[in-house]
Design an enzyme around this catalytic site. Structure first.
Site, PDB file in Angstrom:
ATOM      1  N   VAL A  76    -112.056  37.952 -97.478  1.00  0.00           N
ATOM      2  CA  VAL A  76    -111.451  36.627 -97.265  1.00  0.00           C
ATOM      3  C   VAL A  76    -111.142  36.403 -95.779  1.00  0.00           C
ATOM      4  O   VAL A  76    -111.320  35.287 -95.256  1.00  0.00           O
ATOM      5  CB  VAL A  76    -110.170  36.466 -98.134  1.00  0.00           C
TER       6      VAL A  76
ATOM      7  N   GLU B  85    -102.334  28.493-101.260  1.00  0.00           N
ATOM      8  CA  GLU B  85    -103.383  27.799-102.019  1.00  0.00           C
ATOM      9  C   GLU B  85    -104.463  28.763-102.517  1.00  0.00           C
ATOM     10  O   GLU B  85    -104.965  28.645-103.632  1.00  0.00           O
ATOM     11  CB  GLU B  85    -104.027  26.728-101.120  1.00  0.00           C
TER      12      GLU B  85
ATOM     13  N   ILE C  37    -110.700  26.158-105.507  1.00  0.00           N
ATOM     14  CA  ILE C  37    -110.204  24.948-106.198  1.00  0.00           C
ATOM     15  C   ILE C  37    -108.787  24.662-105.694  1.00  0.00           C
ATOM     16  O   ILE C  37    -107.920  25.531-105.794  1.00  0.00           O
ATOM     17  CB  ILE C  37    -110.149  25.150-107.737  1.00  0.00           C
TER      18      ILE C  37
ATOM     19  N   LYS D 212    -101.848  34.878-111.460  1.00  0.00           N
ATOM     20  CA  LYS D 212    -102.116  33.477-111.091  1.00  0.00           C
ATOM     21  C   LYS D 212    -101.335  32.523-111.994  1.00  0.00           C
ATOM     22  O   LYS D 212    -100.825  31.494-111.536  1.00  0.00           O
ATOM     23  CB  LYS D 212    -103.623  33.218-111.178  1.00  0.00           C
TER      24      LYS D 212
HETATM   25  P1  NDP Z   1    -110.648  43.256 -98.669  1.00  0.00           P
HETATM   26  O1  NDP Z   1    -110.357  44.605 -99.174  1.00  0.00           O
HETATM   27  O2  NDP Z   1    -112.071  42.819 -98.568  1.00  0.00           O
HETATM   28  O3  NDP Z   1    -110.006  43.078 -97.223  1.00  0.00           O
HETATM   29  C1  NDP Z   1    -108.754  43.578 -96.855  1.00  0.00           C
HETATM   30  C2  NDP Z   1    -108.875  44.050 -95.420  1.00  0.00           C
HETATM   31  O4  NDP Z   1    -107.573  44.368 -94.934  1.00  0.00           O
HETATM   32  C3  NDP Z   1    -109.737  45.303 -95.276  1.00  0.00           C
HETATM   33  O5  NDP Z   1    -110.641  45.158 -94.201  1.00  0.00           O
HETATM   34  C4  NDP Z   1    -108.688  46.389 -95.009  1.00  0.00           C
HETATM   35  O6  NDP Z   1    -109.184  47.447 -94.272  1.00  0.00           O
HETATM   36  C5  NDP Z   1    -107.660  45.603 -94.232  1.00  0.00           C
HETATM   37  N1  NDP Z   1    -106.364  46.259 -94.213  1.00  0.00           N
HETATM   38  C6  NDP Z   1    -105.778  47.012 -95.166  1.00  0.00           C
HETATM   39  N2  NDP Z   1    -104.586  47.454 -94.747  1.00  0.00           N
HETATM   40  C7  NDP Z   1    -104.404  46.991 -93.495  1.00  0.00           C
HETATM   41  C8  NDP Z   1    -103.378  47.118 -92.529  1.00  0.00           C
HETATM   42  N3  NDP Z   1    -102.285  47.829 -92.777  1.00  0.00           N
HETATM   43  N4  NDP Z   1    -103.533  46.511 -91.321  1.00  0.00           N
HETATM   44  C9  NDP Z   1    -104.638  45.806 -91.067  1.00  0.00           C
HETATM   45  N5  NDP Z   1    -105.660  45.650 -91.947  1.00  0.00           N
HETATM   46  C10 NDP Z   1    -105.537  46.226 -93.144  1.00  0.00           C
HETATM   47  O7  NDP Z   1    -109.822  42.236 -99.555  1.00  0.00           O
HETATM   48  P2  NDP Z   1    -110.150  40.707 -99.854  1.00  0.00           P
HETATM   49  O8  NDP Z   1    -110.499  40.010 -98.613  1.00  0.00           O
HETATM   50  O9  NDP Z   1    -111.077  40.620-101.007  1.00  0.00           O
HETATM   51  O10 NDP Z   1    -108.740  40.199-100.398  1.00  0.00           O
HETATM   52  C11 NDP Z   1    -107.686  39.853 -99.531  1.00  0.00           C
HETATM   53  C12 NDP Z   1    -106.617  39.126-100.330  1.00  0.00           C
HETATM   54  O11 NDP Z   1    -107.168  37.931-100.857  1.00  0.00           O
HETATM   55  C13 NDP Z   1    -106.086  39.916-101.537  1.00  0.00           C
HETATM   56  O12 NDP Z   1    -104.717  39.628-101.709  1.00  0.00           O
HETATM   57  C14 NDP Z   1    -106.889  39.339-102.699  1.00  0.00           C
HETATM   58  O13 NDP Z   1    -106.212  39.445-103.943  1.00  0.00           O
HETATM   59  C15 NDP Z   1    -106.983  37.897-102.272  1.00  0.00           C
HETATM   60  N6  NDP Z   1    -108.083  37.159-102.855  1.00  0.00           N
HETATM   61  C16 NDP Z   1    -109.354  37.648-102.747  1.00  0.00           C
HETATM   62  C17 NDP Z   1    -110.412  36.939-103.250  1.00  0.00           C
HETATM   63  C18 NDP Z   1    -111.818  37.409-103.106  1.00  0.00           C
HETATM   64  O14 NDP Z   1    -112.732  36.700-103.531  1.00  0.00           O
HETATM   65  N7  NDP Z   1    -112.074  38.562-102.497  1.00  0.00           N
HETATM   66  C19 NDP Z   1    -110.195  35.649-103.936  1.00  0.00           C
HETATM   67  C20 NDP Z   1    -108.822  35.205-103.958  1.00  0.00           C
HETATM   68  C21 NDP Z   1    -107.821  35.955-103.443  1.00  0.00           C
HETATM   69  P3  NDP Z   1    -109.800  48.727 -95.060  1.00  0.00           P
HETATM   70  O15 NDP Z   1    -110.978  48.215 -95.802  1.00  0.00           O
HETATM   71  O16 NDP Z   1    -110.116  49.661 -93.965  1.00  0.00           O
HETATM   72  O17 NDP Z   1    -108.703  49.228 -95.968  1.00  0.00           O
HETATM   73  N1  HSE Z   2    -110.791  39.470-108.999  1.00  0.00           N
HETATM   74  C1  HSE Z   2    -110.575  38.065-108.948  1.00  0.00           C
HETATM   75  C2  HSE Z   2    -111.515  37.379-109.934  1.00  0.00           C
HETATM   76  C3  HSE Z   2    -110.808  37.583-107.536  1.00  0.00           C
HETATM   77  O1  HSE Z   2    -112.425  38.016-110.467  1.00  0.00           O
HETATM   78  O2  HSE Z   2    -111.328  36.196-110.195  1.00  0.00           O
HETATM   79  C4  HSE Z   2    -110.293  36.207-107.283  1.00  0.00           C
HETATM   80  O3  HSE Z   2    -108.931  36.095-107.412  1.00  0.00           O
END
Ligand code: NDP
Ligand code: HSE
Length: 448
Positions: free
Chosen positions: A12, A127, A134, A203
């Protein structure tokens, strides 16, 4: 100009940065000021994320974002509870606004986070935490604010919807569909939150809080996942005129709210039954507006990034307006700036007195899959127990003949009370004519 810093440059975080940089001109044309991506913190700043960033933006240290006096908005995109919660609280105490997609954190610790934000007079945008791209939070908070919400329900977990769709279309079992979801990168390596209904409940806690002005009530939501559903259940459901979906449901009835996540049979001609694959859909019924439905991508870098940027822009607008008011007030020398708009940090302004209904008090129609021995008198024993508990049968299916062996016996009921269903099933499962535990699925729609 409004400066922002992102913590977490994963899926994200990358989508958000790509939108902020790629659509920078379009966004500033629309809003009249610039959103400047000042810093991005991640543990790994060497990894190629397929995006070109201006020099000097990346840092390994989240404090470079949290303590930078020029950063107005901190965007938390690392996920999980700790250290995400510490980062958000630190940002708030440093008087920075926060944007987050972290539904797990908000659903479980959100009451504390929002109250801290209120104390510090900063905003928390969320959001992206429900249904990815959405804009359902804005719809409920703003577009439908005039309504008493009668029901909010939907498919808000893409992974489980993908699995159920695959089981329906390809007639494969749960474990095979899950493997495919993992292979395609939809499910997490540990998919428990997705398949056990926990992600949907996170959610739903947020949607219900906004819709019914109640505190975030994750612990009080009934949660049941899709792991016990078989390809055969999906086929029987289809034969009876239904599809099986993992639904998150919030309904107000008799001045109480039902909050539940479970596999649900929905008439196959309902629009929500046609929402397949990783797509999400949310239905909101308001007393003034009637039925409304929202459909789109519930996950992924760009759809979720789109929602994150929408929050950044919203908060940015308030910052700029508030700054302009301060300048005007100063120029006019009109004394203390009492008219500067207070930012809207609260999840809801005042809580209602609505109570959450106990799951055993809900009423629904039910699908039962009994594993019953194929011999005379079995159906009458089972229907006898159902009758004792006031559960009336709408239809029955038994396929094939395997005399003396256990076969699936499918029963669809009229509306019954969950408490009675639990007791009747416990009694039936103790009968010697039953070989295995009975599975039951709640059914939505009109009585047959
Ligand atoms: P990811 O695991 O892809 O990204 C998280 C990133 O944060 C990784 O690069 C991780 O590094 C880094 N990170 C972890 N700990 C630290 C720290 N202490 N300091 C700095 N960076 C750090 O997660 P997503 O992007 O998928 O998800 C992010 C958020 O968005 C979550 O809360 C998720 O529930 C929410 N979300 C995600 C969706 C999706 O489609 N992916 C949809 C809707 C919500 P490393 O990999 O090295 O641990
Ligand atoms: N794991 C979640 C899903 C990601 O499958 O909908 C989005 O919140």
């Amino acid at each position: 100009m409004v400066n922002i810093g992102i913590i977490g440059f994963g899926t994200v975080g990358t989508g958000t940065a790509r939108i902020l940089l790629g659509n920078k001109d379009i966004i500033s044309q629309r809003i009249g000021f610039e959103i400047n991506l000042k810093r991005i913190a991640d543990l790994d700043i060497k990894k190629d994320r397929g995006i070109r960033l201006p020099e000097g933006i990346l840092t390994k240290n989240a404090d470079d974002v949290l303590n930078d006096p020029e950063i107005d908005i901190v965007v938390e995109l690392i996920g999980g509870i700790r250290p995400a919660k510490d980062f958000i609280l630190k940002a708030i105490r440093n008087k920075k606004h926060v944007v987050t997609a972290n539904k797990a954190l908000l659903a479980t610790e959100g009451n504390e986070i929002f109250s801290e934000a209120e104390k510090n007079e900063v905003d928390v945008g969320f959001e992206a935490s429900v249904a990815g791209g959405i804009p359902i939070i804005k719809i409920i908070k703003e577009g439908l604010v005039a309504n008493k919400v009668l029901a909010v329900y939907g498919i808000i977990n893409g992974t489980s919807n993908y699995i159920l769709t695959k089981m329906t279309d390809d007639k494969v079992e749960f474990s095979e569909a899950l493997k495919e979801a993992q292979r395609l990168g939809y499910a997490e390596a540990d998919p428990t939150y997705d398949i056990e209904g926990i992600d949907s409940a996170h959610k739903l806690a947020i949607l219900a809080s906004l819709s019914y002005s109640i505190p975030l009530s994750f612990n009080e939501i009934y949660k049941e996942g899709i792991t016990k559903i078989t390809a055969q259940d999906i086929e029987f459901a289809w034969e009876l005129g239904y599809k099986i979906k993992l639904l998150a449901i919030a309904k107000s009835l008799d001045s109480k709210i039902e909050l539940r996540v479970h596999p649900t049979m929905i008439p196959k001609d309902y629009f929500i039954s046609k929402v397949d694959g990783v797509f999400n859909a949310i239905y909101v019924q308001g007393d003034a507006v009637g039925d409304t439905l929202y459909y789109g991508r519930g996950a992924g870098d760009m759809p979720t990034g789109s929602a994150v940027v929408a929050d950044i822009v919203d908060i940015g607008k308030k910052i700029v307006t508030s700054y302009k008011l301060q300048v005007t007030s100063h120029e006019k020398n009109s004394g203390p700036q009492t008219h500067i708009s207070r930012l809207n940090s609260l999840l809801v302004a005042r809580h209602s007195s609505l109570k959450i209904k106990k799951m055993e008090d809900i009423e629904a129609m039910y699908y039962f899959r009994f594993s019953a021995f194929d011999k005379p008198g079995v159906l009458s024993r089972i229907s006898g127990v159902l009758g004792e508990y006031n559960i009336s049968i709408a239809s029955v299916i038994q396929k094939g003949r395997r005399v003396g062996e256990a076969v699936p016996l499918i029963v669809l009921t009229h509306t019954a009370r969950e408490r009675d269903v639990i007791k009747a099933i416990a009694e039936i499962d103790r009968l010697p004519i039953v070989a295995d535990k009975t599975l039951y699925i709640r059914v939505e729609g009109k009585e047959q």
